[in-house]
Design a protein around this motif. Structure first.
Motif, PDB file in Angstrom:
ATOM      1  N   UNK A 110       0.821  -1.217   0.000  1.00  8.08           N
ATOM      2  CA  UNK A 110       0.000   0.000   0.000  1.00  8.08           C
ATOM      3  C   UNK A 110       0.855   1.267   0.000  1.00  8.08           C
ATOM      4  N   UNK A 111       2.050   1.208   0.576  1.00  8.98           N
ATOM      5  CA  UNK A 111       2.954   2.364   0.573  1.00  8.98           C
ATOM      6  C   UNK A 111       3.413   2.701  -0.843  1.00  8.98           C
ATOM      7  N   UNK A 112       3.462   1.717  -1.705  1.00  9.17           N
ATOM      8  CA  UNK A 112       3.879   1.940  -3.085  1.00  9.17           C
ATOM      9  C   UNK A 112       2.644   2.115  -3.971  1.00  9.17           C
ATOM     10  N   UNK A 113       2.145   1.009  -4.517  1.00 11.86           N
ATOM     11  CA  UNK A 113       0.997   1.099  -5.412  1.00 11.86           C
ATOM     12  C   UNK A 113       0.376  -0.273  -5.626  1.00 11.86           C
ATOM     13  N   UNK A 114      -0.877  -0.385  -5.269  1.00 16.59           N
ATOM     14  CA  UNK A 114      -1.593  -1.636  -5.516  1.00 16.59           C
ATOM     15  C   UNK A 114      -1.660  -1.901  -7.015  1.00 16.59           C
ATOM     16  N   UNK A 115      -1.908  -0.838  -7.784  1.00 19.58           N
ATOM     17  CA  UNK A 115      -2.015  -0.993  -9.230  1.00 19.58           C
ATOM     18  C   UNK A 115      -0.718  -1.524  -9.834  1.00 19.58           C
ATOM     19  N   UNK A 116       0.419  -0.978  -9.407  1.00 24.38           N
ATOM     20  CA  UNK A 116       1.706  -1.458  -9.924  1.00 24.38           C
ATOM     21  C   UNK A 116       1.953  -2.908  -9.520  1.00 24.38           C
ATOM     22  N   UNK A 126       1.857 -12.456  -6.411  1.00 25.32           N
ATOM     23  CA  UNK A 126       1.791 -12.228  -4.964  1.00 25.32           C
ATOM     24  C   UNK A 126       0.441 -11.612  -4.614  1.00 25.32           C
ATOM     25  N   UNK A 127       0.040 -10.629  -5.399  1.00 21.19           N
ATOM     26  CA  UNK A 127      -1.247  -9.968  -5.179  1.00 21.19           C
ATOM     27  C   UNK A 127      -2.388 -10.990  -5.242  1.00 21.19           C
ATOM     28  N   UNK A 128      -2.327 -11.893  -6.206  1.00 21.59           N
ATOM     29  CA  UNK A 128      -3.359 -12.931  -6.335  1.00 21.59           C
ATOM     30  C   UNK A 128      -3.399 -13.819  -5.091  1.00 21.59           C
ATOM     31  N   UNK A 129      -2.239 -14.225  -4.600  1.00 18.39           N
ATOM     32  CA  UNK A 129      -2.190 -15.062  -3.390  1.00 18.39           C
ATOM     33  C   UNK A 129      -2.790 -14.333  -2.190  1.00 18.39           C
ATOM     34  N   UNK A 130      -2.502 -13.032  -2.084  1.00 16.36           N
ATOM     35  CA  UNK A 130      -3.062 -12.252  -0.982  1.00 16.36           C
ATOM     36  C   UNK A 130      -4.578 -12.206  -1.061  1.00 16.36           C
ATOM     37  N   UNK A 131      -5.101 -12.004  -2.235  1.00 15.58           N
ATOM     38  CA  UNK A 131      -6.557 -11.953  -2.418  1.00 15.58           C
ATOM     39  C   UNK A 131      -7.166 -13.318  -2.086  1.00 15.58           C
TER      40      UNK A 131
END
Length: 136
Positions: A110-116, A126-131
């Motif tokens: 979140x400090x950087x960019x969810x979109x990136x 990684x984002x997919x695993x978190x979801x």
């Protein structure tokens, strides 16, 4: 299981068993035993063979030991997210820890960019695993 897949699986297992083990911290990201991982998680995560050793250590560890290994990535989540090797370590962290222990990973993203993160070829995994893991 088809014979060629069984042979490939056996070859892969044999290769993992043949990897040399080291405790020399002066050698950059050598293949090593899971017991050699504590204190070197970030260093090893950036290398193909080292990231596998970290993943094996995460699978073998339990409770506080596993959490301590994962916390070694604190401050390096964004770099790991973009790394062709370390992203696998982050995925393993997400898969092996309880969702409450993953907050620092979410905070650093979140400090950087969810979109990136979601659109990067490694970060999206990684984002997919978190979801998958953190959304009820």
């Amino acid at each position: 299981m088809p014979q060629h897949r069984q042979q490939r699986k056996q070859q892969k297992q044999q290769h993992l068993e043949e990897l040399p083990h080291t405790t020399n911290p002066d050698v950059m990201a050598p293949p090593c035993a899971p017991a050699d991982v504590p204190g070197r998680v970030w260093e090893l995560s950036r290398d193909a063979k080292g990231c596998r050793a970290v993943q094996l250590a995460l699978e073998a560890a339990r409770g506080e030991v596993r959490r301590a290994l994962v916390l070694e990535l604190r401050g390096h989540v964004w770099e790991a997210l973009l790394c062709p090797y370390a992203n696998f370590v982050l995925q393993k962290c997400v898969a092996t820890l309880e969702p409450e222990s993953l907050q620092f990973i979410i905070d650093e993203i979140l400090q950087e960019s969810i979109e990136k993160a979601a659109t990067n070829k490694f970060g999206c995994r990684v984002f997919q695993r978190l979801v998958e893991r953190c959304v009820d």
